[in-house]
Design an enzyme around this catalytic site. Sequence first.
Site, short mmCIF file in Angstrom:
data_model
loop_
_atom_site.label_atom_id
_atom_site.label_comp_id
_atom_site.label_asym_id
_atom_site.label_seq_id
_atom_site.Cartn_x
_atom_site.Cartn_y
_atom_site.Cartn_z
N SER A 1 0.50 4.48 8.93
CA SER A 1 -0.40 5.57 8.55
C SER A 1 -1.55 5.61 9.55
O SER A 1 -2.21 4.60 9.78
CB SER A 1 -0.93 5.31 7.14
OG SER A 1 -1.94 6.22 6.83
N PHE A 21 -5.85 9.70 1.97
CA PHE A 21 -4.93 9.84 0.83
C PHE A 21 -3.75 8.87 0.96
O PHE A 21 -3.31 8.26 0.01
CB PHE A 21 -4.41 11.29 0.75
CG PHE A 21 -3.15 11.41 -0.04
CD1 PHE A 21 -3.19 11.31 -1.45
CD2 PHE A 21 -1.91 11.57 0.59
CE1 PHE A 21 -2.01 11.37 -2.16
CE2 PHE A 21 -0.75 11.64 -0.14
CZ PHE A 21 -0.79 11.54 -1.52
N GLU A 22 -3.29 8.69 2.23
CA GLU A 22 -2.13 7.81 2.46
C GLU A 22 -2.48 6.37 2.08
O GLU A 22 -1.67 5.64 1.52
CB GLU A 22 -1.67 7.88 3.92
CG GLU A 22 -0.99 9.22 4.22
CD GLU A 22 -0.50 9.36 5.66
OE1 GLU A 22 -0.48 8.32 6.39
OE2 GLU A 22 -0.15 10.48 6.06
N LEU A 23 -3.74 5.99 2.40
CA LEU A 23 -4.19 4.64 2.04
C LEU A 23 -4.21 4.49 0.52
O LEU A 23 -3.74 3.49 -0.04
CB LEU A 23 -5.57 4.38 2.65
CG LEU A 23 -6.25 3.06 2.25
CD1 LEU A 23 -5.37 1.85 2.55
CD2 LEU A 23 -7.59 2.91 2.96
#
Length: 586
Positions: free
Chosen positions: A415, A493-495
Site C-alpha cells: 500500500s 483507508f488502505e491502512l
Amino acid sequence: MVLKENISEYQPKLIKTMILTFYWILVLFGTEVSGINLPGCSHVKPQVRYRAISDEEFVLQCALPHKHATNIYNNSVLNQHEVKWFWCQKNKGHLKAVEGSSNITLQGDALWFKPVRENASGIYICMIHEKIPCLKIVLEVQTKAEAKCAGYGTNTLHLLAGSGNSIACPGTKCYSHIDKVDVRWYKDGRQIEYRKTRKSLKFVDNEIYLKTTYVQDAGIYICDYTIFDNTTRWTMRTAITVEVIAKNTIHPPNILHPSGVTILEAELGKPLELECRVQFGFERGTQKRVIWKRDNENINEKLNQETSVCPRCLKGHVLRHVAKLEEVTEKDLRSNFICFAQNSVGNATAVIQLKKKRRVFFLYILCSAISILFAFLLCTAFIYQHWIEIVLMYRSYVAHNETTEDGKEFDAFVSYAKTDSSESDSAFISEEKFALEILPDMLENKYGYKLCILERDILPGGAYTDEVVTAIKQSRRAIIILSPAYVSGPKIFELQAAVNCALEDKKIKLVLIKFQAFQEPETLPPVVKKALRILPVITWKSSVSTAPNKKFWKYMHYHMPVNTTKVLGNCSLKGFFQRLFSLVRR
Ligand SMILES: *[C@@H]1O[C@H](CO)[C@@H](O)[C@H](O)[C@H]1NC(C)=O
Ligand SMILES: *[C@@H]1O[C@H](CO)[C@@H](O)[C@H](O)[C@H]1NC(C)=O
Ligand SMILES: *[C@@H]1O[C@H](CO)[C@@H](O)[C@H](O)[C@H]1NC(C)=O
C-alpha cells in the site's frame, strides 16, 4: 741365604729398600712388639724436657727446639699418618707406640693430654716422615704439691665481653722458690706478642692484660717458662681455656615464629614440618630449651624434632626447632601444636593449628564457572547483535514453510500513496518508484515473495474498497509505505482496512515502512493512530542512494513470512551451521 747373597751382589739398592720397609713395618706394628728398639734412635739424647702439672691440660709438639719458633702446635699440619709417637714410661723398660684414648689425642703434629696424669711421665719419641727422623722428649708430670703450687686456680676462665680482664699463667704459681722470667704466651698454638695493631693487649707481670675483651679472645692459652733444676733445663708448660661471655639475659625467650595462634594449611597423608624460631638472649649453661607439644601433653616423642644450636653467640641467638610429621592425620587436624620455649628467666608459647588444604579442583570449578559465565555473556552479546540474521537463517533452513496450505495467494499486499508527476522530479526516489520497482525487485526477485500491487495484480472491475479488502485478505502481510502524502491522503483507508483485517485474521500482519518523515494528522481514525503507535516501523533512509540498504532489507525479510522453499529450497542443518559459523567469523 744363597738367594740373599745373590741379590745383595747384584742389587744392593733392593736390599736397602727391603730393610727400610721392614723398619716401617716395625714402626707401624710396634704395639705388638714389646720392648722395640728403634734403629737410629738409641743413641739420640733427649733434646727437650717438659714439666707438667698433673690433672691439667698439656700438649707436646713434635718439633725440634728452635729459638725463634712461634708455634707450639699446628693442627692443620701434614698427613696425620706421617707423624709417629712412641713412649717409654718412667721406670719401666720398654718402648710402646702411643695410642689415642679418651684423654690422649694425636692431632696435627702434637700430642694432647686432656688431662695429663702422673703416670704419663717418661720419654716420648716422635718421628715425622722425611722431616724429623727421631726426637726424644722428656716429660715429667708432678702433682701440685710436688711442684709447690700456691693457689693454682682454675684452668678455665670466663671473661665478660667488652670489659677489661687479665689472664694469669697458672704455672707461675708453682715452683714459688724460683723466679719466673721469660714467660712465653701462646694462643691456639701461636705465640702472643705485643702488636701495634692491638695496643689494648699488654703483658703485665707475666700476665696478659686485655683492656677490652672481644669474642675472638676466646681460645686455648698456653704459657711456658724455663726453670733450671741442678743445671738441667726444663720447660714448664701449663694451659688455660678462656671463654668469652656476655651478661646473662634478663628476658624470657621470644618466639618469632609462629606468632600467637597460627593456622597452617595441611594436606591429609602428606608430610609436614612445623617450624618454631625462638630468640634467646645470652645465657651461660644449658637452661634454654625448645620443644613441640601436642595439646599440652608431652607426647612429643612421636614428633620427630631437631634443633640447630649456636654455641658461642654473645648477643644471644635465634634457635630453629623443627618437628616433622611423617603424614598428617585427622587427629593432627584436631590438635593444637604448641611450641614451648624456656630459659632460666621464663617461658613462652605459640600455637599452630592445622587446617585442611582446599583441594585444587575447587579452583577448577571456580575457573570453569567464570569461563562459562563469560562465554554465556559473549553468546548473549552475539545473539543480541545478530538476532535477525539468526532468525532468518533458522527460518530458511529449519522452520517449516508458513506459505503453504494457508489458502492465501500473496505474500504481501503493498500500500503506497501515488504522487504527482511534478514531485517525482525531486532528488529523492519517489514512493511510487519505491513501491513499483525497488520493493518488488528485492522481495520478488531476490527473496522470492509474491507481492500484491493493486494496479499491477488486481484487474479493475469491482468497487475500490472491496478490491482492497479482498487483496489484503488474500495476502499474508500488508506492507504500508508511510509518507506525508500517505497519512494525509485517501490511501490511509488502505491502512485502516489492513488493521481491521489483521484484527480479524491472525495470519495477516502489518509491516510499516517509514518512507519519509511525517506528522500524524489529528483526523486519523483511532484504530490507525493506535496501529502507528504499536506496530514496528522500519525506516527507509531516503538519503541513501538506490544501493541496497542491507539493514533495511534484513528487517524487511525478517518481517516477511517464512518461505523456505522459494529461495534455497534445501533444509540441511549442516548448511545452517556453516552460515552461523561464517557469521561468527565476521
Ligand atoms: C701448619 O702446617 C701447615 C702445613 O704444613 C703449614 O702450611 C702452616 O703454615 C702451618 N701453620 C703454622 C702456624 O705454622
Ligand atoms: C741436685 O744435685 C745434687 C748433687 O749433684 C743432688 O744431691 C740433688 O738431689 C739434686 N737435686 C735434685 C732436685 O735433683
Ligand atoms: C611458664 O611461666 C609461667 C609464668 O610466666 C609459669 O606460671 C609456668 O609454670 C611456666 N611453665 C612451665 C612449664 O615452666
